[in-house]
Motif scaffolding. Structure first.
Motif, PDB file in Angstrom:
ATOM      1  N   ARG A  66       0.855  -1.181  -0.007  1.00  0.00           N
ATOM      2  CA  ARG A  66       0.007   0.071  -0.095  1.00  0.00           C
ATOM      3  C   ARG A  66       0.828   1.147  -0.108  1.00  0.00           C
ATOM      4  O   ARG A  66       0.659   2.188  -0.773  1.00  0.00           O
ATOM      5  N   ARG A  67       1.854   1.313   0.869  1.00  0.00           N
ATOM      6  CA  ARG A  67       2.774   2.397   0.866  1.00  0.00           C
ATOM      7  C   ARG A  67       3.634   2.574  -0.405  1.00  0.00           C
ATOM      8  O   ARG A  67       3.754   3.763  -0.812  1.00  0.00           O
ATOM      9  N   LEU A  68       4.036   1.624  -0.962  1.00  0.00           N
ATOM     10  CA  LEU A  68       4.706   1.713  -2.181  1.00  0.00           C
ATOM     11  C   LEU A  68       3.891   2.196  -3.377  1.00  0.00           C
ATOM     12  O   LEU A  68       4.393   2.927  -4.174  1.00  0.00           O
ATOM     13  N   GLY A  69       2.780   1.843  -3.572  1.00  0.00           N
ATOM     14  CA  GLY A  69       1.556   1.982  -4.296  1.00  0.00           C
ATOM     15  C   GLY A  69       1.520   3.653  -3.817  1.00  0.00           C
ATOM     16  O   GLY A  69       1.411   4.256  -5.069  1.00  0.00           O
ATOM     17  N   ASP A  70       1.142   4.035  -3.044  1.00  0.00           N
ATOM     18  CA  ASP A  70       1.092   5.622  -2.416  1.00  0.00           C
ATOM     19  C   ASP A  70       2.218   6.316  -2.882  1.00  0.00           C
ATOM     20  O   ASP A  70       2.078   7.418  -3.520  1.00  0.00           O
ATOM     21  N   ALA A  71       3.436   5.654  -2.611  1.00  0.00           N
ATOM     22  CA  ALA A  71       4.892   6.526  -2.976  1.00  0.00           C
ATOM     23  C   ALA A  71       5.005   6.613  -4.677  1.00  0.00           C
ATOM     24  O   ALA A  71       5.215   7.539  -4.916  1.00  0.00           O
ATOM     25  N   ALA A  72       4.414   5.558  -5.341  1.00  0.00           N
ATOM     26  CA  ALA A  72       4.414   6.023  -6.797  1.00  0.00           C
ATOM     27  C   ALA A  72       3.550   6.756  -7.322  1.00  0.00           C
ATOM     28  O   ALA A  72       3.921   7.655  -8.295  1.00  0.00           O
ATOM     29  N   ARG A  73       2.263   6.923  -6.700  1.00  0.00           N
ATOM     30  CA  ARG A  73       1.242   7.887  -7.267  1.00  0.00           C
ATOM     31  C   ARG A  73       1.767   9.384  -6.704  1.00  0.00           C
ATOM     32  O   ARG A  73       1.435  10.197  -7.388  1.00  0.00           O
ATOM     33  N   LEU A  74       2.517   9.510  -5.714  1.00  0.00           N
ATOM     34  CA  LEU A  74       3.077  10.819  -5.397  1.00  0.00           C
ATOM     35  C   LEU A  74       4.253  11.201  -6.187  1.00  0.00           C
ATOM     36  O   LEU A  74       4.593  12.110  -6.041  1.00  0.00           O
ATOM     37  N   GLY A  75       4.769  10.287  -6.989  1.00  0.00           N
ATOM     38  CA  GLY A  75       5.940  10.490  -7.805  1.00  0.00           C
ATOM     39  C   GLY A  75       7.176  10.361  -7.046  1.00  0.00           C
ATOM     40  O   GLY A  75       8.208  10.850  -7.703  1.00  0.00           O
ATOM     41  N   LEU A  76       7.265   9.806  -5.969  1.00  0.00           N
ATOM     42  CA  LEU A  76       8.401   9.580  -5.426  1.00  0.00           C
ATOM     43  C   LEU A  76       9.624   8.830  -6.162  1.00  0.00           C
ATOM     44  O   LEU A  76       9.395   7.746  -6.620  1.00  0.00           O
ATOM     45  N   THR A  77      10.657   9.198  -6.075  1.00  0.00           N
ATOM     46  CA  THR A  77      11.815   8.408  -6.940  1.00  0.00           C
ATOM     47  C   THR A  77      12.434   7.458  -6.380  1.00  0.00           C
ATOM     48  O   THR A  77      12.717   6.330  -6.725  1.00  0.00           O
ATOM     49  N   ASP A  78      12.450   7.304  -4.942  1.00  0.00           N
ATOM     50  CA  ASP A  78      13.274   6.387  -3.997  1.00  0.00           C
ATOM     51  C   ASP A  78      12.651   6.215  -2.834  1.00  0.00           C
ATOM     52  O   ASP A  78      11.856   7.153  -2.234  1.00  0.00           O
ATOM     53  N   VAL A  79      12.497   4.898  -2.369  1.00  0.00           N
ATOM     54  CA  VAL A  79      12.025   4.742  -0.824  1.00  0.00           C
ATOM     55  C   VAL A  79      12.859   3.988  -0.163  1.00  0.00           C
ATOM     56  O   VAL A  79      13.512   3.293  -0.840  1.00  0.00           O
ATOM     57  N   TYR A  80      13.133   4.364   1.070  1.00  0.00           N
ATOM     58  CA  TYR A  80      14.174   3.874   1.825  1.00  0.00           C
ATOM     59  C   TYR A  80      13.403   3.063   3.079  1.00  0.00           C
ATOM     60  O   TYR A  80      12.370   3.387   3.446  1.00  0.00           O
ATOM     61  N   THR A  81      14.121   2.281   3.771  1.00  0.00           N
ATOM     62  CA  THR A  81      13.936   1.825   5.134  1.00  0.00           C
ATOM     63  C   THR A  81      14.892   1.082   5.907  1.00  0.00           C
ATOM     64  O   THR A  81      16.189   1.163   5.216  1.00  0.00           O
ATOM     65  N   ASP A  82      14.894   0.792   7.057  1.00  0.00           N
ATOM     66  CA  ASP A  82      15.959   0.066   7.823  1.00  0.00           C
ATOM     67  C   ASP A  82      15.143  -1.160   8.546  1.00  0.00           C
ATOM     68  O   ASP A  82      14.281  -0.980   9.165  1.00  0.00           O
ATOM     69  N   VAL A  83      16.181  -2.148   8.813  1.00  0.00           N
ATOM     70  CA  VAL A  83      15.383  -3.143   9.286  1.00  0.00           C
ATOM     71  C   VAL A  83      16.622  -3.926  10.127  1.00  0.00           C
ATOM     72  O   VAL A  83      17.935  -3.789   9.910  1.00  0.00           O
TER      73      VAL A  83
END
Length: 263
Positions: free
Chosen positions: A219-236
């Motif tokens: 869901r978040r990656l879908g929203d990120a794509a719709r927002l036009g974000l170029t990169d998404v990061y995270t830490d685990v």
């Protein structure tokens, strides 16, 4: 973008998220996070919570800052900070200097990245209800956070009034996942410029192993794509269930950092 450039971008994004988290933190006393530059290092200090390794960190410390180590430690007074070291700066000289001051490596995190627009979205609809937190549901979301702490957070009306607007800010998107109407999982998407950061993933124990985090990642990656974000990061945590879920969603490990703390 080469690996070091990507790492620097991700480090800057994580710093922005840390400062935001200090503002929206559910704590009895409002946090006063200080940010100071010493050489190429960034010093984070919160005198309201001096034993917090998250809010009292040294980022960007490396060989060039070794002559400044005494000044850095003095800045934190009686409480030792956490040195958050990236792999390019964790040289033999740095580790020896920290060891001589009784610092030891205590934890590592894996930092991952994905370009949301370059991947195929999972269009399968799981039997979950996912909703974005709004002004109307912000207080309920805070109740979920309290519930997730197992009594570790004591909330007051003043704390809610101070923080509730942060949980539905346009650049800090929070999600609530319900199963049969009950709280099951929650997560966040922090947006800064053209980049995003997935954070605060939590699934309540009774609902673990049912795909809640995977659904929230999609869901978040879908929203990120719709927002036009170029990169998404995270830490685990390396090798954790979350690590596996992120890689299944297309994330790839960019680097590992190491937390050095006073023994």
């Amino acid at each position: 973008m080469n690996p070091l450039q990507r790492m620097e971008r991700m480090e800057q994004m994580e710093l922005e998220l840390t400062q935001w988290n200090a503002k929206r933190a559910l704590s009895p006393i409002e946090k006063r996070l200080e940010v100071k530059r010493v050489g190429h290092a960034t010093l984070l200090r919160d005198q309201t919570a001096p034993i917090s390794m998250y809010y009292n960190r040294v980022k960007g410390f490396g060989p060039d800052e070794l002559p400044l180590l005494g000044e850095i430690l003095d800045y934190y007074g009686d409480f030792a900070p956490c040195f958050d070291l990236t792999p390019d700066r964790m040289t033999e000289e740095v580790t020896r200097a920290l060891s001589e001051k009784s610092f030891v490596p205590v934890e590592q995190l894996a930092f991952l990245a994905v370009q949301p627009g370059s991947r195929d979205l999972d269009t399968a609809q799981p039997p979950f209800q996912i909703e974005r937190v709004t002004e109307e549901s912000a207080e309920e979301f805070i109740e979920w956070i309290v519930l997730s702490s197992n009594g570790g957070i004591k909330i007051t009306d003043a704390m809610i009034a101070r923080t509730r607007s942060y949980f539905h800010a346009p650049h800090f998107i929070n999600y609530m996942l319900r199963i049969d109407g009950e709280p099951a999982a929650m997560s966040s998407l922090f947006v800064h410029g053209q980049e995003g950061y997935l954070a605060n993933d939590f699934t309540f124990e009774a609902y673990r192993g049912r795909g809640c985090q995977t659904a929230l990642i999609e869901r978040r990656l879908g929203d990120a794509a719709r927002l036009g974000l170029t990169d998404v990061y995270t830490d685990v945590r390396y090798g954790s269930v979350s690590h596996g879920n992120m890689e299944k969603a297309g994330f790839r490990t960019a680097f590992l950092n190491t937390f050095w703390m006073k023994n």
